[in-house]
Design an enzyme around this catalytic site. Structure first.
Site, PDB file in Angstrom:
ATOM      1  CD1 TRP A 199      60.299  62.937   8.645  1.00 17.74           C
ATOM      2  CD2 TRP A 199      58.496  64.202   8.271  1.00 17.74           C
ATOM      3  NE1 TRP A 199      60.125  63.050   7.287  1.00 17.74           N
ATOM      4  CE2 TRP A 199      59.043  63.813   7.033  1.00 17.74           C
ATOM      5  CE3 TRP A 199      57.352  65.012   8.286  1.00 17.74           C
ATOM      6  CZ2 TRP A 199      58.480  64.209   5.810  1.00 17.74           C
ATOM      7  CZ3 TRP A 199      56.796  65.403   7.074  1.00 17.74           C
ATOM      8  CH2 TRP A 199      57.351  65.000   5.860  1.00 17.74           C
ATOM      9  CG  ASP A 233      56.612  59.507  12.459  1.00 13.95           C
ATOM     10  OD1 ASP A 233      56.399  58.514  11.732  1.00 13.95           O
ATOM     11  OD2 ASP A 233      56.728  60.676  12.015  1.00 13.95           O
ATOM     12  CE  LYS A 292      57.772  58.509   3.669  1.00 20.40           C
ATOM     13  NZ  LYS A 292      57.823  59.212   4.923  1.00 20.40           N
TER      14      LYS A 292
END
Ligand SMILES: *Cc1c(COP(=O)(O)O)cnc(C)c1O
Length: 361
Positions: free
Chosen positions: A102, A172, A196
């Site tokens: 990511w 993030d 999530k």
């Protein structure tokens, strides 16, 4: 009805009481005679929902009043472009720490809009650690400094933040938001895909310091401009209404049933502790990450044999422990133990692993 223990990395398990409440309110939300799925986002009743979601998030995370909370779409992946388009506006430069897939994607996307300088990387050891950071290597004139706080695929997390001085820290936090308290004032911007730890898929939450918005690049699409969403209370266009409602229910659960983020952290540490303690003494399974950087949310592990890994994934699924297969790029196993995974789920998983070890050791 039989529910499994779901260790999916995302979309992931939701609290059972939240799902029950959503089911109860499905046909008629609080006397409105409609499902939340059906109602206008401009209605009074929906204004109440999005308003509660925001105020609960502010309360639970302790978000200071000079930060905007935006409910957006496009996933965390859209933020990889939206952050540079809005923030790379002075020196067209940002710093990145590469700790996994990511973080890499965030850096690559930002490089399309300016200079995306890599400060450090843990790629040399397949991202099994968080690199030590030396502030003297940071760009003094960066518009922001980007990290991926919890690395969902590799199972690492930052336990201390980089010292970026006046350069706004952007993180993030898709896979660790709401898992423990976080000092929002240390960041310029935080973003997270909701699937999530907050809600079903479809919602992206951005928490951004007010002074950082309003100077987006000219090429920025209207829908990618934070200012537009801030000015319109996340209702410039139709927001992901039902997902925001689910997020509100999860936040109510966190506040009323769990008792806030300190309590949530203690539960998460307990769950992770059970699993890591087992891995540390197992003769068959072992963790793949440097101990000090271990994630509380995503726990990758292997047996050392591809065949045994595959057998474990198959047999655990048959026993009701699902989605334990590791990410397609790393193999092995990964147990994602987000907020909504009960302690009991981890205890039972460890008992199953222990039996598997006896039978296959
Ligand atoms: C899942 C995840 C993403 C991607 O999120 P999307 O909402 O699918 O775009 C980005 N970063 C992290 C840390 C993630 O866990």
């Amino acid at each position: 009805m039989k529910r499994v223990y779901n260790f999916s990395a995302g979309p992931s398990v939701l609290p059972e009481s939240v799902l029950r409440r959503a089911a109860d309110e499905m046909m008629d939300y609080q006397g409105s005679g409609q499902s939340v799925m059906e109602m206008s986002h401009r209605s009074k009743v929906y204004e109440g929902i999005i308003g509660s979601a925001e105020s609960l998030l502010r309360e639970i995370m302790g978000i200071p009043s000079n930060y905007k909370v935006l409910f957006l779409q496009g996933g965390a992946s859209s933020q990889f472009a939206m952050v540079p388009m809005n923030l790379m506006n002075k020196n067209h430069k940002a710093d990145f720490v590469i700790t996994g897939q990511w973080a890499t994607k965030a850096q690559k996307e930002a490089a399309r809009y300016g200079e995306a300088h890599i400060v450090a990387s843990s790629k040399d050891k397949t991202f099994t650690y968080i690199p030590d950071l030396d502030p003297s290597t940071f760009s003094k004139d960066a518009d922001y400094f980007h990290i991926c706080m919890n690395n969902t695929i590799y199972g690492t997390r930052y336990t201390k933040l980089p010292e970026t001085g006046d350069v706004p820290l952007v993180a993030d936090i898709s896979s660790c938001i709401l898992s423990e308290p976080i000092d929002v004032s240390k960041f310029g911007l935080l973003y997270a895909g909701a699937q999530k730890n907050m809600a079903p898929a479809g919602l992206t939450v951005v928490i951004v310091r007010e002074d950082l918005i309003g100077n987006a690049m000219d090429i920025t699409p209207t829908m990618f401009n934070y200012q537009i969403h801030a000015d319109n209370g996340s209702m410039y266009n139709t927001p992901p209404c039902y997902t925001i409602y689910m997020c509100m229910l999860v936040l109510e659960w966190l506040k009323n049933e769990i008792g806030g983020l300190e309590k949530m952290k203690a539960i998460n540490e307990k769950k992770a502790g059970i699993l890591y303690d087992f891995l540390d003494q197992s003769s068959l399974f072992h963790g793949t990450v440097v101990k000090k950087d271990r994630s509380l949310m995503n726990v990758p592990f292997v047996t050392g044999s591809d065949e045994l890994d595959a057998k474990f994934v198959k047999e655990s699924a048959a026993a009701g422990f699902v989605n334990l297969k590791g990410h397609r790029t790393v193999g092995g196993m990964r147990a994602s133990i987000y907020n909504a995974m009960p302690v009991e789920g981890v205890e039972k998983l460890v008992a199953f692993m222990s039996d598997f070890e006896k039978n296959n050791g």
